[in-house]
Motif scaffolding. Structure first.
Motif, PDB file in Angstrom:
ATOM      1  N   ALA A 101      -2.627   5.757  -0.338  1.00 39.47           N
ATOM      2  CA  ALA A 101      -3.139   6.243   1.262  1.00 39.47           C
ATOM      3  C   ALA A 101      -5.233   6.295   0.841  1.00 39.47           C
ATOM      4  N   LEU A 102      -4.986   6.459  -0.641  1.00 38.50           N
ATOM      5  CA  LEU A 102      -6.395   7.054  -0.468  1.00 38.50           C
ATOM      6  C   LEU A 102      -8.015   5.667  -0.132  1.00 38.50           C
ATOM      7  N   VAL A 103      -7.479   4.264  -0.388  1.00 36.96           N
ATOM      8  CA  VAL A 103      -7.875   3.793   0.027  1.00 36.96           C
ATOM      9  C   VAL A 103      -8.385   3.676   1.730  1.00 36.96           C
ATOM     10  N   ALA A 104      -7.216   3.720   2.537  1.00 35.41           N
ATOM     11  CA  ALA A 104      -6.878   3.236   4.201  1.00 35.41           C
ATOM     12  C   ALA A 104      -7.833   4.621   4.127  1.00 35.41           C
ATOM     13  N   LEU A 105      -7.831   5.669   3.843  1.00 34.01           N
ATOM     14  CA  LEU A 105      -7.774   7.461   4.667  1.00 34.01           C
ATOM     15  C   LEU A 105     -10.256   7.335   4.278  1.00 34.01           C
TER      16      LEU A 105
ATOM     17  N   GLY B 180      -0.657  -4.353  -0.488  1.00 26.00           N
ATOM     18  CA  GLY B 180      -0.376  -3.111  -0.229  1.00 26.00           C
ATOM     19  C   GLY B 180      -1.941  -2.687  -0.159  1.00 26.00           C
ATOM     20  N   VAL B 181      -2.921  -2.980  -0.954  1.00 25.59           N
ATOM     21  CA  VAL B 181      -3.948  -2.644  -0.878  1.00 25.59           C
ATOM     22  C   VAL B 181      -5.214  -3.123  -0.006  1.00 25.59           C
ATOM     23  N   ALA B 182      -4.595  -4.044   0.208  1.00 26.69           N
ATOM     24  CA  ALA B 182      -5.706  -5.030   1.345  1.00 26.69           C
ATOM     25  C   ALA B 182      -4.688  -4.737   2.936  1.00 26.69           C
ATOM     26  N   VAL B 183      -3.311  -4.691   2.947  1.00 27.25           N
ATOM     27  CA  VAL B 183      -3.483  -3.692   4.289  1.00 27.25           C
ATOM     28  C   VAL B 183      -3.414  -3.252   4.396  1.00 27.25           C
ATOM     29  N   CYS B 184      -4.057  -1.756   3.700  1.00 28.62           N
ATOM     30  CA  CYS B 184      -3.898  -0.369   4.316  1.00 28.62           C
ATOM     31  C   CYS B 184      -5.521  -0.608   3.831  1.00 28.62           C
ATOM     32  N   ALA B 185      -6.634  -0.970   3.776  1.00 24.56           N
ATOM     33  CA  ALA B 185      -8.010  -1.434   3.514  1.00 24.56           C
ATOM     34  C   ALA B 185      -8.621  -1.969   5.030  1.00 24.56           C
ATOM     35  N   ILE B 186      -7.003  -3.284   5.306  1.00 22.65           N
ATOM     36  CA  ILE B 186      -8.071  -3.847   6.778  1.00 22.65           C
ATOM     37  C   ILE B 186      -7.654  -2.254   7.621  1.00 22.65           C
ATOM     38  N   LEU B 187      -6.367  -1.844   7.892  1.00 24.31           N
ATOM     39  CA  LEU B 187      -5.569  -0.581   9.122  1.00 24.31           C
ATOM     40  C   LEU B 187      -6.974  -0.094   8.708  1.00 24.31           C
TER      41      LEU B 187
END
Length: 221
Positions: free
Chosen positions: A17-21, A54-61
């Motif tokens: 969540a933090l990476v995506a945010l 998971g990191v890659a997907v959240c970062a991309i989104l």
């Protein structure tokens, strides 16, 4: 607390969540260290704390959604939005920075959004400026998605693969990955700053020349 130490201090499930945010807010137009956050999470994936997928997907989104929101804000606010931001945050949204970003868009068109993903300062401008310049949304979306996938997914994969290959030494030298990310981000920011300064000087020279020419022009009787 630095952003990398903050990410490493939270529970693994919160890292995604933090990476995506952080990346989403940076893409939206807020100057945050998205690159450092992504590299930190990728190094945690090397250690098995989180999943690299998971990191890659959240970062991309985060990158795609953040840029899309930035596009909407820029389209509604237009150039007056940047003028207002320039007065409040001259180090990030000054006239010279805006002029440099606009020249990039004039030169590359929709691909300025794609290439901007790899340049620290332009990454902040890409979405809002594309909206302010009324770039067709479908063009923006194509470049936005491609840029998000290649930058976020590629960075995660690269750090993870390199980290796995040097895993025996990573425990003692994990700072090297972060140092490299800071160096790359700082170098790109420095290049953009130099270009912005040159562009600003050129604009001032052109304005001065135009004013001098107007002063010399004969007044119509």
């Amino acid at each position: 607390m630095h952003i990398d130490a903050w990410i490493e201090s939270v529970p693994p499930t919160a890292v995604y969540a933090l990476v995506a945010l952080i990346i989403g807010l940076e893409s939206l137009g807020i100057p945050l260290p998205g690159e450092i956050a992504l590299v930190t999470a990728s190094l945690m994936a090397v250690k098995g704390v989180v999943s690299p997928t998971g990191v890659a997907v959240c970062a991309i989104l985060g990158a795609i959604i953040g840029d899309s929101i930035g596009y909407s804000i820029g389209r509604k606010g237009g150039k007056p939005l940047f003028e207002k931001l320039g007065r409040k945050f001259p180090k990030h949204f000054g006239p010279s920075h805006l002029a440099t970003a606009e020249r990039s868009f004039q030169k590359w068109g929709m691909w300025a959004v794609f290439f901007g993903r790899f340049i620290a300062l332009l990454r902040i401008f890409a979405g809002p400026l594309a909206g302010a310049l009324k770039m067709p949304y479908w063009k923006f979306l194509v470049a936005n998605v491609l840029g998000g996938v290649v930058w976020a997914g590629g960075t995660t994969l690269l750090v993870y693969k390199v980290g796995k290959s040097i895993e025996p030494w990573l425990a003692r030298f994990s700072w090297a990955g972060l140092a490299a990310a800071v160096l790359v981000g700082g170098l790109s920011a420095w290049v953009m700053k130099r270009r912005a300064a040159r562009t600003h000087a050129k604009i001032e020279a052109e304005e001065a020349a135009a004013a001098a020419a107007a002063a010399k022009a004969p007044v119509a009787e």
